[in-house]
Structure formats: structure tokens, C-alpha cells
Design a protein around this motif. Sequence first.
Motif, PDB file in Angstrom:
ATOM      1  N   ASP A 271      16.762 -33.160  31.816  1.00  0.00           N
ATOM      2  CA  ASP A 271      16.615 -32.118  33.148  1.00  0.00           C
ATOM      3  C   ASP A 271      17.238 -30.943  32.695  1.00  0.00           C
ATOM      4  O   ASP A 271      18.440 -31.255  32.679  1.00  0.00           O
ATOM      5  CB  ASP A 271      16.803 -32.787  34.227  1.00  0.00           C
ATOM      6  CG  ASP A 271      16.516 -32.038  35.651  1.00  0.00           C
ATOM      7  OD1 ASP A 271      15.566 -31.046  35.441  1.00  0.00           O
ATOM      8  OD2 ASP A 271      17.084 -32.206  36.637  1.00  0.00           O
TER       9      ASP A 271
ATOM     10  N   ARG B 175      17.717 -25.565  44.221  1.00  0.00           N
ATOM     11  CA  ARG B 175      17.771 -25.542  42.842  1.00  0.00           C
ATOM     12  C   ARG B 175      17.444 -24.223  42.414  1.00  0.00           C
ATOM     13  O   ARG B 175      17.803 -23.599  41.292  1.00  0.00           O
ATOM     14  CB  ARG B 175      16.452 -26.678  42.429  1.00  0.00           C
ATOM     15  CG  ARG B 175      15.897 -26.554  41.055  1.00  0.00           C
ATOM     16  CD  ARG B 175      17.312 -26.906  39.775  1.00  0.00           C
ATOM     17  NE  ARG B 175      16.434 -27.088  38.597  1.00  0.00           N
ATOM     18  CZ  ARG B 175      17.147 -27.755  37.697  1.00  0.00           C
ATOM     19  NH1 ARG B 175      18.379 -27.972  37.855  1.00  0.00           N
ATOM     20  NH2 ARG B 175      16.542 -27.720  36.509  1.00  0.00           N
TER      21      ARG B 175
ATOM     22  N   ASN C 281       9.673 -27.560  32.346  1.00  0.00           N
ATOM     23  CA  ASN C 281      10.905 -28.465  32.410  1.00  0.00           C
ATOM     24  C   ASN C 281      10.125 -29.848  33.216  1.00  0.00           C
ATOM     25  O   ASN C 281       9.856 -29.824  34.519  1.00  0.00           O
ATOM     26  CB  ASN C 281      11.929 -27.972  33.696  1.00  0.00           C
ATOM     27  CG  ASN C 281      13.097 -29.207  33.606  1.00  0.00           C
ATOM     28  OD1 ASN C 281      13.177 -29.845  32.744  1.00  0.00           O
ATOM     29  ND2 ASN C 281      13.782 -29.107  34.788  1.00  0.00           N
TER      30      ASN C 281
ATOM     31  N   ASP D  98       9.925 -25.082  36.765  1.00  0.00           N
ATOM     32  CA  ASP D  98      10.640 -26.213  37.236  1.00  0.00           C
ATOM     33  C   ASP D  98      10.108 -26.979  38.339  1.00  0.00           C
ATOM     34  O   ASP D  98       8.844 -26.325  39.149  1.00  0.00           O
ATOM     35  CB  ASP D  98      11.943 -25.678  37.916  1.00  0.00           C
ATOM     36  CG  ASP D  98      13.019 -26.828  37.782  1.00  0.00           C
ATOM     37  OD1 ASP D  98      13.419 -27.354  36.816  1.00  0.00           O
ATOM     38  OD2 ASP D  98      13.615 -27.067  38.622  1.00  0.00           O
TER      39      ASP D  98
ATOM     40  N   VAL E 115      11.260 -20.143  33.415  1.00  0.00           N
ATOM     41  CA  VAL E 115      11.209 -21.591  33.355  1.00  0.00           C
ATOM     42  C   VAL E 115      10.325 -22.029  34.317  1.00  0.00           C
ATOM     43  O   VAL E 115      10.098 -21.542  35.679  1.00  0.00           O
ATOM     44  CB  VAL E 115      12.785 -22.146  33.788  1.00  0.00           C
ATOM     45  CG1 VAL E 115      13.084 -21.594  35.239  1.00  0.00           C
ATOM     46  CG2 VAL E 115      12.843 -23.680  33.883  1.00  0.00           C
TER      47      VAL E 115
ATOM     48  N   ARG F 139      16.873 -34.884  43.393  1.00  0.00           N
ATOM     49  CA  ARG F 139      17.290 -33.665  43.321  1.00  0.00           C
ATOM     50  C   ARG F 139      17.735 -32.725  44.660  1.00  0.00           C
ATOM     51  O   ARG F 139      16.854 -32.599  45.418  1.00  0.00           O
ATOM     52  CB  ARG F 139      16.581 -32.516  42.605  1.00  0.00           C
ATOM     53  CG  ARG F 139      16.975 -31.113  42.269  1.00  0.00           C
ATOM     54  CD  ARG F 139      15.954 -30.532  41.717  1.00  0.00           C
ATOM     55  NE  ARG F 139      16.074 -30.685  40.061  1.00  0.00           N
ATOM     56  CZ  ARG F 139      15.280 -30.318  39.167  1.00  0.00           C
ATOM     57  NH1 ARG F 139      14.208 -29.660  39.648  1.00  0.00           N
ATOM     58  NH2 ARG F 139      15.302 -30.671  37.976  1.00  0.00           N
TER      59      ARG F 139
ATOM     60  N   SER G   7      11.085 -33.195  33.607  1.00  0.00           N
ATOM     61  CA  SER G   7      12.055 -33.902  33.583  1.00  0.00           C
ATOM     62  C   SER G   7      11.637 -35.322  33.810  1.00  0.00           C
ATOM     63  O   SER G   7      12.361 -36.140  33.202  1.00  0.00           O
ATOM     64  CB  SER G   7      13.204 -33.540  34.541  1.00  0.00           C
ATOM     65  OG  SER G   7      12.593 -33.421  35.941  1.00  0.00           O
TER      66      SER G   7
ATOM     67  N   LEU H 197      19.518 -21.993  39.676  1.00  0.00           N
ATOM     68  CA  LEU H 197      18.990 -21.312  38.377  1.00  0.00           C
ATOM     69  C   LEU H 197      18.928 -19.909  38.528  1.00  0.00           C
ATOM     70  O   LEU H 197      19.393 -19.076  37.379  1.00  0.00           O
ATOM     71  CB  LEU H 197      17.355 -21.746  38.267  1.00  0.00           C
ATOM     72  CG  LEU H 197      17.077 -23.232  37.962  1.00  0.00           C
ATOM     73  CD1 LEU H 197      15.902 -23.598  38.055  1.00  0.00           C
ATOM     74  CD2 LEU H 197      17.827 -23.984  36.807  1.00  0.00           C
TER      75      LEU H 197
END
Length: 302
Positions: A151, A182, A143, A171, A169, A178, A145, A186
Motif C-alpha cells: 500500500d 486518505r 495502487n 487509490d 495516483v 483504512r 494494495s 495524499l
Amino acid sequence: MTSFRGLLAYLVTPLTPDDVPHLDALGHLVHDAVHEGVDGLVVLASSGAGVTFDAAERGAVVHAAVTAAAATTGAAARRVPVHVAVGGTSTREVVARARAARDGGADGLVLAPFSYLPLVEDEVVAIFDAVADAVDLPVCYYNRSVQTSYDVTPTTLAHLARTTTVTAVKDPASLPSRPGGRVAALRSAVDGLGVSVGLSGDPSLVTDAEAADAWHTGLAGLVPREYVALRRARVDGDVPDPDTAAWLRDLTGVLAGLRPVSGFHALANLLGTPTAPPRGPSLPVDDDGRRRLAEVVARRPA
């Protein structure tokens, strides 16, 4: 099948003075990382400047990494998986790279979906669908973003985990816009799906990043001894060695002020791995940046 868990070292792709992959130097990086105890390797990602190499060069890099990893026994006395980044500007290119990585012996794929124009969610999902249709290898969603303007949401990640070969993932550990929590968000979305939630971003990883299933880091490919020690201490709930932790903070502080791939190439040279600067448009680190890196390297804990 690889789980993309633990400490994943994203290796630079060393270059000879003739601007071709320095496969012997890459083999030494693989050996050192495996010997020190990393849990996985990734080649041809952003730190490995994968998008700058043609198909033949990419194939040579994958072969060299897979061969070196298979020939090296690490601290855990097991084979360490080699993953290959397969991002490209078209789905056709991504699928071709995924197939080549599979044929070259890769254990998994790392994919950052991107294009000339920012992608929307349906386009992102379609890329992972195409890879799953073409190659039966686990995929880590990379990711990026900030760079791609997309994102991934927890809901979309869960959808990909159910319908494609996405099993992990990577991230960003910290983004200004953000909110916290997080990793928890997820994990909640993919609960029961076997997805590894990992983080990237060395400044946060060496200081105050949330606990995660994996750390994805280019710096671990150059200083694996220190990164393995830090990761193990954090996982075990121990206090990291203060000298090692302070040195890593100082090193990431200097690197944060340099162009990412260029900084890694300059650091590699200072640590004894021969490489030319990365291919353009990346520019070499200037004399001041090299001096600041050298000052930190000279203080590397014994």
C-alpha cells in the motif's frame, strides 16, 4: 501531457468468439465514452484484462483505441487522451510495455507494480525509476494494495512525484482497514507537485466517496452517459438525478457479487457490445448473475 483528472473510463477489451480482441467493438466503446464526455480513457488495465494479451494483441488494442479516440469529438469538443496500463511480472516486461505504449501513441501510462512475490518499497520505487529512464510519459500509480500486499504511503508517493514521471495516483476509495481522510493525506504529501489524487471503486464512487481530482472506473466505460452526469453533479455541488443515481447504485450492487472482469463482459453484451467472456482463468457469469444484471439493465433511465 495528460493530467489524469476528471472521469477516466477503464475499458474492457471485447473478444471475438475466436478469443481475439474485437477491435471494432472496442472502437465503439471508445466512441461512446468520448461522445458522452469522459475526460480520459484507459485500456489494458484490470477491467481490460491487459495481462492476458501478448505484445501483438496489446499493440492492436492500443492502436484501435488511439485511432478511435482521435476520430471522435466528444462533448467538450477536444481530443480525449488514451492511457495504457503497463503492469507486468518483471521490470523488463513493464519497460517493454511502456515503450510499446509510447510508440503506439499513448498519452500516459497506468502502472500497478506487482510480482509473483509481494514487493517491498525499494523494489516498487525501482520499477518507476526504470520506466522514467525509458519513457518520457506521465504515469499514474495504480495502487492495488489488496491484490499486491503493498500500500503506497503518502511519503513514497511524494518521493515518486519528485524523482520519476509519476503525476497521479489511483487509490481505492474504500478499504475496511483504512481510516478516513486518505485523500487529504495524499494531497498534503504531494502539495505543489501537480499530482492528481484519484479514486477507484464503483460502490463508493456512486455513493459516498471523498471528493477527489479523478474517478477511475471500469463501469464508466460501459455506461458513460450516467457516470458523466453523476461526476459533473458531484463536482458542481449539485444533487445528482435521483433516478440515475439509484440505477447506478443498483448496478454496482449486482456487479459487486460477480467476478469483476466477467461481470463487465456480461454487462457489455446486455448493453449491445458484442464480446465473448474474458480469457481464463476468469469464468463466465452464470445464468443467475446474467439474469440479475438483465433486470437492472431493463430499468436503465431513458
